[in-house]
Structure formats: C-alpha cells, structure tokens
Design a protein around this motif. Structure first.
Motif, mmCIF file in Angstrom:
data_model
loop_
_atom_site.group_PDB
_atom_site.id
_atom_site.type_symbol
_atom_site.label_atom_id
_atom_site.label_comp_id
_atom_site.label_asym_id
_atom_site.label_seq_id
_atom_site.Cartn_x
_atom_site.Cartn_y
_atom_site.Cartn_z
ATOM 1 N N PRO A 247 90.668 -28.016 -45.352
ATOM 2 C CA PRO A 247 91.397 -28.404 -46.291
ATOM 3 C C PRO A 247 92.842 -27.482 -46.607
ATOM 4 O O PRO A 247 93.836 -27.990 -46.675
ATOM 5 C CB PRO A 247 90.758 -28.375 -47.716
ATOM 6 C CG PRO A 247 89.081 -28.501 -47.064
ATOM 7 C CD PRO A 247 89.234 -28.100 -45.687
ATOM 8 N N ALA B 25 96.452 -28.902 -46.163
ATOM 9 C CA ALA B 25 97.301 -28.952 -47.261
ATOM 10 C C ALA B 25 98.593 -28.103 -46.786
ATOM 11 O O ALA B 25 99.596 -28.629 -47.217
ATOM 12 C CB ALA B 25 96.741 -28.040 -48.491
ATOM 13 N N LEU C 164 100.866 -30.681 -44.929
ATOM 14 C CA LEU C 164 101.091 -31.753 -45.918
ATOM 15 C C LEU C 164 102.262 -31.029 -46.548
ATOM 16 O O LEU C 164 103.119 -31.989 -47.412
ATOM 17 C CB LEU C 164 100.158 -32.297 -46.577
ATOM 18 C CG LEU C 164 99.054 -33.099 -45.719
ATOM 19 C CD1 LEU C 164 97.668 -33.552 -46.620
ATOM 20 C CD2 LEU C 164 99.760 -34.425 -45.589
ATOM 21 N N LEU D 262 95.668 -31.136 -53.115
ATOM 22 C CA LEU D 262 94.743 -31.768 -52.013
ATOM 23 C C LEU D 262 93.380 -32.260 -52.846
ATOM 24 O O LEU D 262 92.813 -33.287 -52.548
ATOM 25 C CB LEU D 262 94.624 -31.084 -50.814
ATOM 26 C CG LEU D 262 94.057 -32.011 -49.739
ATOM 27 C CD1 LEU D 262 94.890 -33.209 -49.381
ATOM 28 C CD2 LEU D 262 94.087 -31.045 -48.295
ATOM 29 N N TYR E 78 93.544 -34.710 -55.284
ATOM 30 C CA TYR E 78 93.726 -36.111 -54.645
ATOM 31 C C TYR E 78 92.100 -36.563 -54.523
ATOM 32 O O TYR E 78 92.115 -37.780 -54.467
ATOM 33 C CB TYR E 78 94.418 -36.237 -53.536
ATOM 34 C CG TYR E 78 95.817 -35.612 -53.657
ATOM 35 C CD1 TYR E 78 96.399 -35.634 -54.883
ATOM 36 C CD2 TYR E 78 96.660 -35.533 -52.327
ATOM 37 C CE1 TYR E 78 97.620 -35.305 -55.130
ATOM 38 C CE2 TYR E 78 97.974 -35.074 -52.791
ATOM 39 C CZ TYR E 78 98.430 -35.015 -54.128
ATOM 40 O OH TYR E 78 99.666 -34.442 -54.328
ATOM 41 N N GLU E 79 91.380 -35.727 -53.907
ATOM 42 C CA GLU E 79 90.130 -36.045 -53.602
ATOM 43 C C GLU E 79 89.128 -36.367 -54.643
ATOM 44 O O GLU E 79 88.717 -37.195 -54.723
ATOM 45 C CB GLU E 79 89.354 -34.798 -52.853
ATOM 46 C CG GLU E 79 89.905 -34.555 -51.382
ATOM 47 C CD GLU E 79 89.358 -33.217 -50.879
ATOM 48 O OE1 GLU E 79 88.271 -32.960 -51.134
ATOM 49 O OE2 GLU E 79 89.892 -32.770 -49.829
ATOM 50 N N TYR F 64 89.482 -32.882 -42.177
ATOM 51 C CA TYR F 64 90.637 -33.785 -42.242
ATOM 52 C C TYR F 64 90.929 -34.225 -40.660
ATOM 53 O O TYR F 64 91.720 -33.402 -40.068
ATOM 54 C CB TYR F 64 91.836 -33.382 -43.018
ATOM 55 C CG TYR F 64 91.842 -33.573 -44.389
ATOM 56 C CD1 TYR F 64 92.351 -34.595 -45.201
ATOM 57 C CD2 TYR F 64 91.025 -32.657 -45.197
ATOM 58 C CE1 TYR F 64 92.221 -34.741 -46.510
ATOM 59 C CE2 TYR F 64 90.664 -32.962 -46.610
ATOM 60 C CZ TYR F 64 91.597 -33.836 -47.102
ATOM 61 O OH TYR F 64 91.563 -33.978 -48.741
ATOM 62 N N ALA G 64 96.586 -39.093 -46.652
ATOM 63 C CA ALA G 64 96.979 -37.941 -47.371
ATOM 64 C C ALA G 64 98.652 -37.829 -47.575
ATOM 65 O O ALA G 64 99.266 -37.650 -48.546
ATOM 66 C CB ALA G 64 96.531 -36.708 -47.164
ATOM 67 N N VAL H 133 101.020 -38.170 -50.572
ATOM 68 C CA VAL H 133 102.211 -37.018 -50.708
ATOM 69 C C VAL H 133 103.578 -37.732 -50.737
ATOM 70 O O VAL H 133 104.429 -37.345 -51.853
ATOM 71 C CB VAL H 133 102.217 -35.714 -49.688
ATOM 72 C CG1 VAL H 133 103.549 -34.914 -49.774
ATOM 73 C CG2 VAL H 133 101.004 -35.105 -49.795
#
Length: 334
Positions: A10, A14, A17, A24, A27-28, A45, A53, A57
C-alpha cells in the motif's frame, strides 16, 4: 517467458498514485478498491487494482466526493453535472490566473523591446500567484515587537505551535490586519446560530456527509462561517473543534478543492487529520510559532526541513507532545 507484473504494498502504491497511504486506506474502507492479498495475508496492489485506484484518484481530482466516485464507478450519473460544473469553475479560475500572468509577461517583453531591463523582482514575480496579498505587522506579545511579513498568502494556511507559543494571538492579529477578514472563534456555534442555514451551507453539508462526515451542530456552525459571503479572508480558531476524525478528513478534502483563486483561510490546528504533512500541496502554507518565542516562520513540509520536526510534534497525540516538547524546544534554541 514474461515475468508476472509486480504487486505493490500500500505505501508504494500510494506513492506511485500521488496520494497518501491514509487516502488509499480510506478508498478501501469505502469499498472503492479492493487490494489483493499475498500468501502471508498482506495487502497488495496489482495492475488491475492500480488501474482502479488511478481512476479514483482522477475522479477525486475533478472534485468528486467519495459517494459520487462510487456512483460514477457503478455507472450512475447522479450528481455528475454538478461535479463537472464545479470543476469547470476551478478551471476558469486557473485560466484567469494564467491570463493575468501572460499580461505581465507581455508587459515585460514590451519594456525589453524599448530598452528597459526588468528587475529580478519583476522576473521572480512571474512565478507568484495572481492577486498576491502582502501582510506585514509588528508581532504582539509574547514576541518582542519583531516584524512579521507574509509575502504570499495561499488559499490554505495552517498555524501550528505548542501551548503558550502565541499562535492564537498571531491568528487574531492576522484577522485584524488583513483587509475585510473575519475571525471565527471557538464560540462560533453561538455566533453563527442565525446564519447556520441556507443553500450554501446545505450544499456543503450534503457534500461532506457523502464524503463520510458526521452531521453536528459544530460542523454546521463552522460551515456557516466558511460559506458566509462578504469576508475576503477567514481566520479560524482550532478548525477541528467538535469534529470527529472522519469529518475533519472530509472537511479538509473539500477545502483543498476550492482552487487557487479561493479566498484565503488561516486555520489554527493541532490535528494530523486536518494537516497531513504528506498531503500538503502547492496552494498551502504552514506557519510555525516556535516554543521558544522566536518569530513565526514558514515550514516546508519535507522531513529534515527547519521546523518540520516541531510541526510534526504539535500534530502528535497529547502524550507524545508532552514527552517530546522539551527536546524540540531545546533543538529550536540551539
């Protein structure tokens, strides 16, 4: 044989992204993206999750709330027109700023053609935001009357400092000095009771609730001040007062989406949900009031920068603040 596509943890996902790991994770939690799992059970990921994702974003960058993102990803167009209209407004504000800068460049070129060399200040000013506001005053007690100057006022300005550092007095002096600025104190719930309704407040509250905020009297009173028409700048005492962490995160996400042309907001904060040092953008500034009463200074949100550790300590839990306050004060005085 082609090797399988890499799976990212993660934190690395992140970073690629361009968002914080906290975002992040949010969002999960909202079911917008579901990472895979390694054999050891760790979140991972892969290409499909990164693509999903990335879409989230991009939609967030367009100003969509988390609930709107969920609807768009599900093929539901509800609220899409309003979100696109808000993004258009932000783009038009950026266009006005760009055209202002183009006019300044055109003027300097005309001067050069006539034999006048622009000054370094004029050239450097091309990088400054349009409509730059300058702020200068003599610092109140507990400082010794030193001059405080802020050459570039951003849309979001955080004022941070330990207890007794003078940060509230600094904020009040800013409110007194800035032309047509309004002060939102901790008693804003009583002050704003008469104005705590109306279409602007209702729209803002609905957006925040869709983004995970909890409706409360404290939030409505704050929105009444933030959405009030008239003031050219706002100075807010402890903006997170009375708000739970999820509401704070939804609130700062909304404030960040106002665009570079938005009226300035100065906010006192001790919350790492409001001031996430990993998410500070170019339209934001951090003002630190040090524990040793040296003059307030701007802090770059990068680990190792002067003042960064002091700011991070102010945003820590009360237990950590108490344990490290003496060490930070000693380092500042050194």
């Amino acid at each position: 044989m082609r090797s399988p596509a890499p799976h990212l943890n993660p934190s690395e996902a992140a970073r690629r992204l361009g968002v914080s790991a906290k975002a992040l994770r949010l969002y999960e939690q909202r079911g917008l993206v579901e990472p895979g799992r390694t054999a050891a059970g760790w979140r991972a990921y892969g290409p499909a999750e990164m693509a999903r994702a990335g879409e989230i974003v991009a939609l967030r960058a367009l100003g969509f709330s988390l609930a709107q993102v969920a609807r768009v990803l599900a093929g539901n167009p509800e609220g899409l027109e309003q979100a696109l209209a808000a993004h258009q407004t932000a783009l038009e504000a950026q266009l006005r700023q760009l055209m202002h800068t183009v006019d300044r460049v055109r003027g300097l070129r005309s001067g050069v053609a006539q034999g006048r060399t622009p000054s370094i200040g004029e050239l450097a000013g091309l990088l400054a935001p349009a409509g730059e506001v300058r702020l200068a005053f003599d610092l109140p007690w507990p400082w010794g009357g030193e001059r405080f100057e802020l050459r570039d006022i951003r849309p979001l300005n955080y004022i941070v400092g330990p207890l007794g550092s003078g940060k509230t007095r600094l904020a009040q002096r800013i409110a007194e000095t800035l032309p047509n600025a309004a002060w939102l104190g901790l008693d804003r719930r009583a002050e704003g009771s008469a104005a705590a309704s109306g279409p602007r407040v209702d729209r803002a509250l609905a957006w925040l609730v869709e983004d995970g905020a909890t409706p409360s009297d404290a939030l409505i009173a704050l929105l009444a001040g933030l959405e009030a028409e008239g003031p050219d700048a706002l100075v807010v005492d402890l903006i997170e007062h009375g708000l739970d962490p999820a509401t704070q995160e939804a609130l700062i996400a909304r404030l960040r989406r106002r665009g570079p042309d938005a009226r300035p907001i100065f906010m006192l904060t001790r919350s790492c949900a409001i001031l996430d040092l990993s998410a500070v953008g170019p339209d934001e500034a951090i003002i630190l009031c040090p524990a040793n009463h040296s003059p307030p200074s701007l802090v770059v949100p990068c680990p190792g920068a002067p003042g960064y550790e002091a700011v991070a300590t102010c945003l820590a839990s009360p237990q950590v603040r108490a344990r490290t306050a003496g060490v930070v004060a000693w380092r500042q005085a050194a």
